[in-house]
Design a protein around this motif. Structure first.
Motif, short mmCIF file in Angstrom:
data_model
loop_
_atom_site.label_atom_id
_atom_site.label_comp_id
_atom_site.label_asym_id
_atom_site.label_seq_id
_atom_site.Cartn_x
_atom_site.Cartn_y
_atom_site.Cartn_z
N ARG A 147 -7.70 7.44 8.51
CA ARG A 147 -8.82 7.30 9.42
C ARG A 147 -8.70 5.99 10.19
O ARG A 147 -8.30 4.97 9.62
CB ARG A 147 -10.14 7.34 8.65
N GLY A 148 -9.03 6.03 11.45
CA GLY A 148 -8.98 4.82 12.26
C GLY A 148 -7.58 4.52 12.74
O GLY A 148 -6.74 5.41 12.90
N ILE A 149 -7.29 3.25 12.94
CA ILE A 149 -6.00 2.80 13.46
C ILE A 149 -5.28 2.04 12.35
O ILE A 149 -5.81 1.08 11.80
CB ILE A 149 -6.18 1.91 14.69
N ARG A 150 -4.08 2.48 12.04
CA ARG A 150 -3.28 1.80 11.03
C ARG A 150 -2.35 0.81 11.73
O ARG A 150 -1.72 1.14 12.73
CB ARG A 150 -2.47 2.80 10.21
N LEU A 151 -2.26 -0.40 11.18
CA LEU A 151 -1.46 -1.47 11.76
C LEU A 151 -0.36 -1.88 10.79
O LEU A 151 -0.53 -1.80 9.58
CB LEU A 151 -2.33 -2.68 12.08
N ALA A 152 0.76 -2.34 11.35
CA ALA A 152 1.84 -2.85 10.51
C ALA A 152 1.36 -4.06 9.72
O ALA A 152 1.75 -4.27 8.57
CB ALA A 152 3.05 -3.21 11.36
N ASP A 153 0.52 -4.88 10.32
CA ASP A 153 -0.19 -5.95 9.63
C ASP A 153 -1.46 -6.23 10.42
O ASP A 153 -1.69 -5.66 11.47
CB ASP A 153 0.67 -7.22 9.48
N LEU A 154 -2.30 -7.10 9.90
CA LEU A 154 -3.62 -7.31 10.48
C LEU A 154 -3.67 -8.41 11.53
O LEU A 154 -4.77 -8.83 11.91
CB LEU A 154 -4.63 -7.61 9.36
N ASP A 155 -2.53 -8.87 11.98
CA ASP A 155 -2.46 -9.91 13.01
C ASP A 155 -3.44 -9.60 14.14
O ASP A 155 -3.47 -8.50 14.68
CB ASP A 155 -1.03 -9.95 13.56
N VAL A 156 -4.27 -10.59 14.50
CA VAL A 156 -5.28 -10.37 15.54
C VAL A 156 -4.63 -9.95 16.86
O VAL A 156 -5.24 -9.24 17.67
CB VAL A 156 -6.14 -11.65 15.72
N GLY A 157 -3.38 -10.38 17.09
CA GLY A 157 -2.67 -9.93 18.29
C GLY A 157 -2.43 -8.43 18.26
O GLY A 157 -2.53 -7.75 19.29
N ARG A 158 -2.14 -7.89 17.07
CA ARG A 158 -1.94 -6.45 16.94
C ARG A 158 -3.28 -5.72 17.08
O ARG A 158 -3.34 -4.61 17.62
CB ARG A 158 -1.31 -6.14 15.58
N VAL A 159 -4.36 -6.33 16.61
CA VAL A 159 -5.69 -5.75 16.79
C VAL A 159 -6.01 -5.64 18.28
O VAL A 159 -6.49 -4.60 18.77
CB VAL A 159 -6.76 -6.61 16.08
N ALA A 160 -5.74 -6.72 19.03
CA ALA A 160 -5.99 -6.71 20.48
C ALA A 160 -5.14 -5.65 21.17
O ALA A 160 -5.62 -4.93 22.06
CB ALA A 160 -5.70 -8.08 21.06
N THR A 161 -3.89 -5.51 20.75
CA THR A 161 -2.99 -4.51 21.34
C THR A 161 -3.50 -3.10 21.05
O THR A 161 -3.49 -2.23 21.94
CB THR A 161 -1.57 -4.67 20.78
N ALA A 162 -3.96 -2.86 19.83
CA ALA A 162 -4.46 -1.53 19.46
C ALA A 162 -5.64 -1.12 20.33
O ALA A 162 -5.67 0.00 20.87
CB ALA A 162 -4.85 -1.52 17.99
N LEU A 163 -6.61 -2.00 20.48
CA LEU A 163 -7.79 -1.67 21.29
C LEU A 163 -7.41 -1.53 22.76
O LEU A 163 -7.95 -0.67 23.47
CB LEU A 163 -8.86 -2.73 21.10
N ALA A 164 -6.48 -2.36 23.23
CA ALA A 164 -6.04 -2.26 24.63
C ALA A 164 -5.35 -0.92 24.88
O ALA A 164 -5.51 -0.32 25.95
CB ALA A 164 -5.10 -3.41 24.96
N LEU A 165 -4.58 -0.43 23.91
CA LEU A 165 -3.89 0.85 24.07
C LEU A 165 -4.88 2.01 24.16
O LEU A 165 -4.68 2.94 24.95
CB LEU A 165 -2.92 1.08 22.91
N THR A 166 -5.95 1.97 23.37
CA THR A 166 -6.95 3.04 23.47
C THR A 166 -7.62 3.01 24.83
O THR A 166 -7.92 4.06 25.40
CB THR A 166 -8.02 2.91 22.37
N ARG A 167 -7.83 1.83 25.38
CA ARG A 167 -8.44 1.73 26.70
C ARG A 167 -7.50 2.21 27.80
O ARG A 167 -7.92 2.90 28.72
CB ARG A 167 -8.84 0.26 26.98
N SER A 168 -6.23 1.86 27.69
CA SER A 168 -5.28 2.31 28.72
C SER A 168 -5.12 3.81 28.68
O SER A 168 -4.99 4.46 29.73
CB SER A 168 -3.93 1.61 28.53
#
Length: 332
Positions: A257-278
């Protein structure tokens, strides 16, 4: 049926055909995400992500590496520093808490014996046949320190030899990545079980304006509920993300459920949300492009400008244009 009518019917059906551009945009976003360590396999996440306006960032692993590091080694006497590092680091290997593990990186293990844990006060043991105690200064009869982070005293052979201070290991680009979130319309909120002073210092180091201290993981559901009641769409990023959040961002390998990340780096969090927006922007743009191309084609066909062969060509051109739009938008 006249050729013009056939052309009109053909072109009028184009908006329905163009609907395939939406899954194309999502496929592109998923492909880009996998390359960046972001796994967008949950369709709900792709739908909710573009609406997120608040993300709660767990202290561990998001703006920090998830570890602590030694930030100060203060011997009582200058010539004690080598011994301070050696004895404290060696004894630190005997404990598994984050503070001791950070101190353990100061030296190798040495010859440990008679190790004893003393709860929150500290740890004692023998290092190379020298009695060593590592723990709270008041437990060791040493003067208290007011340093940011966690400061422990070190005693060898019943004599204090210095202090070691441990603090969060902040990610090098945390400040820039937090700014990325805010620029994308997402307000980052730091949540920590640490003290108010340390949490405030970490938030300031990362450029985070809102933060909550003394919040263990099992008490954070109330924060999510509070934000949601005021109309916010809340994402939670952390090792134990709250199930009541609108969107979860986690590094758990078994998460479905949700978005799985390779790690919790805030940069990866920002990328994940940006990808859903794009992906959402690409889908919207594709629908509009498809509708516009289809309606223009109908008008041209009805006025006799497009015969059946040209209408087919127009349809093929329109499909290519909409696909290019979907791919291009999802890739930015």
């Amino acid at each position: 049926m006249t050729p013009a009518l056939v052309a009109c019917v053909l072109l009028a059906a184009l908006p329905a055909v163009f609907a395939y551009a939406v899954p194309v945009a999502r496929w592109v976003a998923r492909a880009r995400g996998r390359a960046a360590g972001v796994f967008l396999d949950d369709r709900t996440a792709l739908a909710v992500g573009p609406r997120v306006d608040t993300v709660l960032l767990d202290r561990w692993g998001t703006v920090t590496t998830g570890q602590l590091r030694v930030v100060a080694v203060d011997p009582v006497e200058p010539d004690h520093e080598r011994n301070l590092r050696w004895f404290a680091g060696a004894l630190g290997h005997a404990a598994e808490d984050p503070v001791s593990q950070a101190i353990a990186r100061l030296s190798s293990r040495g010859k440990l014996s008679q190790v004893e844990q003393h709860g929150s006060r500290g740890i004692s043991g023998s290092v190379d046949r020298h009695p060593v105690r590592l723990g709270r200064p008041d437990w060791l009869g040493m003067a208290a320190r007011d340093d940011a982070g966690v400061t422990l005293g070190v005693q060898v052979d019943s004599r204090p030899i210095g202090y070691i201070t441990v603090a969060d290991d902040v990610r090098p680009h945390a400040h820039e990545d937090v700014a990325r979130l805010r620029a994308d319309g997402v307000e980052p909120v730091l949540v920590s079980e640490d003290s108010e002073r340390n949490t405030r210092g970490l938030a300031e180091a990362c450029g985070i304006a809102q933060w909550y201290a003394d919040r263990p993981a099992d008490t954070r559901g109330a924060l999510v509920d509070e934000r949601r009641r005021t109309g916010h769409v809340v994402a939670v990023a952390g090792p134990s993300a709250d199930r009541e959040a609108d969107l979860l961002l986690t590094d758990a390998a078994d998460s479905t459920r949700g978005i799985r990340l390779a790690d919790l780096d805030v940069g990866r969090v920002a990328t994940a949300l940006a990808l859903t927006r794009s992906a959402a922007r690409a889908a919207t743009r594709s629908r509009r492009t498809g509708l516009g191309v289809g309606l223009l084609g109908v008008v041209l066909a009805a006025t006799g400008v497009l015969a059946v062969p040209l209408a087919i060509g127009w349809a093929v051109l329109g499909c290519g244009l909409v696909t290019a739009t979907a791919v291009g938008r999802a890739a930015t």
